[in-house]
Design an enzyme around this catalytic site. Structure first.
Site, PDB file in Angstrom:
ATOM      1  N   THR A 189      35.521  55.442  70.219  1.00  0.00           N
ATOM      2  CA  THR A 189      35.840  55.304  71.641  1.00  0.00           C
ATOM      3  C   THR A 189      37.331  55.450  71.973  1.00  0.00           C
ATOM      4  O   THR A 189      38.178  55.115  71.157  1.00  0.00           O
ATOM      5  CB  THR A 189      35.338  53.928  72.160  1.00  0.00           C
ATOM      6  OG1 THR A 189      33.988  53.767  71.785  1.00  0.00           O
ATOM      7  CG2 THR A 189      35.444  53.800  73.660  1.00  0.00           C
ATOM      8  N   GLY A 219      25.497  52.878  74.844  1.00  0.00           N
ATOM      9  CA  GLY A 219      26.270  51.710  74.421  1.00  0.00           C
ATOM     10  C   GLY A 219      26.938  51.003  75.585  1.00  0.00           C
ATOM     11  O   GLY A 219      26.465  51.056  76.729  1.00  0.00           O
TER      12      GLY A 219
HETATM   13  N1  GLY Z   1      31.659  51.317  71.912  1.00  0.00           N
HETATM   14  C1  GLY Z   1      30.966  52.524  71.958  1.00  0.00           C
HETATM   15  C2  GLY Z   1      29.545  52.397  71.680  1.00  0.00           C
HETATM   16  O1  GLY Z   1      29.096  51.490  70.983  1.00  0.00           O
HETATM   17  O2  GLY Z   1      28.812  53.229  72.139  1.00  0.00           O
END
Ligand code: GLY
Length: 330
Positions: A189, A219
């Protein structure tokens, strides 16, 4: 309240960041993205434009898990999520888009041009085409190689991380076997938060999600309060394993704690205590700015790549110390 302190911090993801060739390139890239975003913030005094600039730059780089560099799902495809918010009420997000290079630009279109907050899947991609957003190119070689390596390990049951236990059984169960441990190498991310001299706070976050996720899995990144949040006190962007982030809502929690305690350090520590108690270690990190321009960050993973501007100078850290910190700029 009038704010004299512009402030910006961006992240390139929490995780382990152990692949050295990638780390070096990502460090160079995050520095460049910080410089570009800072220029926008300084010249236009617009925190939203600045965080979008930072995130688009990282989405385009290929060295972060967002946009062009996004990780692949279990079937070797990409499904991208992004979200943004400002203290003035702008809010937009996209989930599971497959063919849009800059999901954060699409999230901005959702926020500014539609009555909706979150649009998902192929119809979101169609909207991107209507607005002439650039298409997602094929993944870079290093992303494909990594997918193949980790998939082999998953199939051979060499990945011990608890997050992947049920996926591993699903694959052995046959459904995905023919389609296809390093999980500790995961990086995750991108995000940016900023405040401008009009006291407008803004956040933008974008991701390819977790490596080998089930097709259709979404997510934390497009979920307000989980992967991102902004209000009159703080702007926040989270990174890490989405399922833990959605359960603990670190960004919403930071906003609520700040409102209650009116103190950046106390609010940050309350959130970190809660996250560590509830989700455990090696689960996430987040960055934030508050209305006075203070920079906040915290992470419980091995590393979290961050960059911010301190007294005119771009700082980049892979394993920032201390791991929970509030930085006052003036
Ligand atoms: N933090 C990104 C995800 O888990 O999709």
């Amino acid at each position: 309240m009038f704010n004299m302190t512009k402030s910006l911090i961006i992240h390139g993801g929490a995780g382990a960041w152990r692949i050295s060739a990638l780390v070096e390139r990502a460090i160079e890239a995050i520095r460049k993205c910080t410089e570009q975003a800072w220029r926008v913030l300084s010249e236009h005094n617009n925190s939203l434009d600045a965080v979008i600039e930072a995130v688009v730059c990282m989405e385009n780089s290929g060295y972060f898990n967002a946009g062009y560099g996004s990780t692949l799902n279990l079937l070797g495809e990409r499904e991208l999520d992004a979200g943004l918010m400002t203290s003035t009420g702008l809010l937009g997000a996209v989930a599971a888009v497959k063919s849009t290079r800059n999901p954060i630009l699409l999230a901005r279109i959702i926020a500014e041009k539609t009555p909706h907050i979150l649009v998902a899947g192929e119809n979101a991609d169609k909207l991107a085409l209507l607005y002439n957003l650039p298409p997602l190119p094929p993944p870079p070689q290093h992303v494909v190689e990594r997918y193949r390596d980790v998939l082999k390990k998953l199939v051979r049951e060499e990945i011990t991380d608890s997050y992947y236990k049920s996926l591993s059984s699903l694959i052995r169960g046959g459904v995905f076997f023919k389609l296809i441990n390093d999980i500790l190498n995961v990086y995750d991310t991108v995000g940016a938060v900023a405040v401008d001299d009009n006291s407008v706070l803004a956040t933008a976050t974008s991701t390819g999600g977790v490596l080998l996720k089930l097709p259709g899995r979404v997510g934390d990144t497009p979920i307000p309060g989980a992967g991102f949040y902004a209000d009159k006190n703080i702007a926040c962007s989270a990174t890490g394993i989405g399922e833990y982030i959605i359960r603990t809502m670190p960004c919403l929690r930071l906003s609520l704690e700040y409102e209650k305690q009116n103190d950046a350090e106390k609010a940050l520590n309350s959130v970190v205590d809660y996250v560590n108690r509830t989700a455990g270690s090696n689960t996430m990190g987040f960055i934030s700015v508050d209305k006075t321009g203070k920079i906040l960050y915290a992470y419980n993973t091995e590393a979290m790549l961050i960059s911010y501007v301190y007294r005119g100078e771009v700082k980049v850290f892979l394993k920032p110390e201390p791991r929970v910190n509030v930085i006052t700029l003036s």
